[in-house]
Design a protein around this motif. Structure first.
Motif, PDB file in Angstrom:
ATOM      1  N   GLU A  39      40.683  -5.775 -29.636  1.00 33.61           N
ATOM      2  CA  GLU A  39      41.684  -5.172 -30.528  1.00 33.61           C
ATOM      3  C   GLU A  39      42.082  -6.151 -31.629  1.00 33.61           C
ATOM      4  OE1 GLU A  39      46.072  -2.985 -30.305  1.00 33.61           O
ATOM      5  OE2 GLU A  39      45.301  -4.116 -28.591  1.00 33.61           O
ATOM      6  N   ARG A  40      42.251  -7.419 -31.261  1.00 28.77           N
ATOM      7  CA  ARG A  40      42.618  -8.434 -32.255  1.00 28.77           C
ATOM      8  C   ARG A  40      41.524  -8.588 -33.306  1.00 28.77           C
ATOM      9  NH1 ARG A  40      41.735 -13.469 -33.765  1.00 28.77           N
ATOM     10  NH2 ARG A  40      40.046 -13.743 -32.247  1.00 28.77           N
ATOM     11  N   LEU A  41      40.280  -8.667 -32.848  1.00 28.31           N
ATOM     12  CA  LEU A  41      39.158  -8.821 -33.772  1.00 28.31           C
ATOM     13  C   LEU A  41      39.003  -7.596 -34.669  1.00 28.31           C
ATOM     14  CD1 LEU A  41      36.582 -10.412 -31.310  1.00 28.31           C
ATOM     15  CD2 LEU A  41      37.663 -11.547 -33.257  1.00 28.31           C
ATOM     16  N   ALA A  42      39.282  -6.422 -34.124  1.00 28.37           N
ATOM     17  CA  ALA A  42      39.192  -5.197 -34.923  1.00 28.37           C
ATOM     18  C   ALA A  42      40.203  -5.222 -36.064  1.00 28.37           C
ATOM     19  CB  ALA A  42      39.418  -3.978 -34.036  1.00 28.37           C
ATOM     20  N   GLN A  43      41.400  -5.721 -35.780  1.00 32.69           N
ATOM     21  CA  GLN A  43      42.420  -5.813 -36.823  1.00 32.69           C
ATOM     22  C   GLN A  43      42.009  -6.806 -37.904  1.00 32.69           C
ATOM     23  OE1 GLN A  43      45.135  -4.004 -37.254  1.00 32.69           O
ATOM     24  NE2 GLN A  43      44.869  -2.819 -35.378  1.00 32.69           N
TER      25      GLN A  43
END
Length: 228
Positions: A39-43
């Protein structure tokens, strides 16, 4: 929202999902950590370098801080670029921009060539007309912009690589959760990479399509200095 389509997940759908009877707590914890990282990398991956570059170019268009590509100071000849070749044919080899066999433009400067190629491939146009190519807006500080863009692009590439590594780790964690053998894992991966399942690839967070170019990119909406 009213007027929009909605997706429903019914309780019976969730109940029908496969789940191991004795789920390993350690593996479940690993899954939770990996999903949080994904999720962090997607953001982070939504910070598209090309969108940043076009926003910077738009600011310079508003300030009239640039020139048309046909400005005398660039010293370019457009005689070998006639008509409007398809954008799909566009290639950059060194300082030479070309499309097919009959369209060629030597931009002489590698930085200028890279910048022009980025601008053209960021547009929604299907063809590269000679007139629009000559009117293409080039900021006075295009070299500085390009240097920052390349730095952002390198960081962006690292994020994408980390995203795919995390996806692969998630796959392994799910395989571990269900206690699959190496043969079963290999079979699943082979099936997913074969037709028709290979057509079901998800849309990744950075895949936003071509970014709409700033108004005036081709010198139509704002006045641009004609010479260097």
């Amino acid at each position: 929202m009213e007027g929009s389509s909605r997706a429903h997940i019914y309780p019976r759908t969730l109940e029908a999902l496969p789940w191991p009877k004795d789920a390993d707590r350690h593996t479940l914890g690993r899954l939770a950590v990996l999903y949080q990282e994904l999720e962090r990398l997607a953001q982070v991956s939504r910070d598209n370098p090309r969108a940043w570059l076009l926003a910077e170019v738009e600011r310079r268009i508003e300030d009239q801080a640039g020139y048309r590509l046909s400005a005398p100071g660039f010293g370019l000849s457009f005689v070998e670029w006639q008509g409007a070749p398809s954008m799909e044919e566009l290639l950059l080899e060194g300082t030479v921009l070309q499309a097919g066999l009959f369209h060629r433009l030597d931009l002489k400067d590698p930085d200028l060539a890279r910048f022009v190629y980025l601008m053209l491939t960021s547009t929604e146009a299907e063809r590269v007309a000679s007139g629009e190519l000559q009117r293409l807006f080039v900021p006075t500080d295009y070299r500085d912009l390009l240097a920052v863009y390349e730095e952002k692009e390198r960081a962006f590439s690292e994020v994408r690589e980390a995203f795919f590594r995390t996806l692969a780790e998630l796959d392994e964690a799910v395989f571990d959760l269900f206690g699959l053998t190496e043969e079963e894992r290999r079979h699943i991966l082979e099936r997913l990479s074969a037709f028709p399942l290979d057509r079901l690839r998800p849309r990744y967070p950075w895949e936003v399509g071509r970014v709409r170019p700033p108004q005036g990119l081709h010198g139509r909406s704002v006045p641009i200095r004609g010479g260097l």
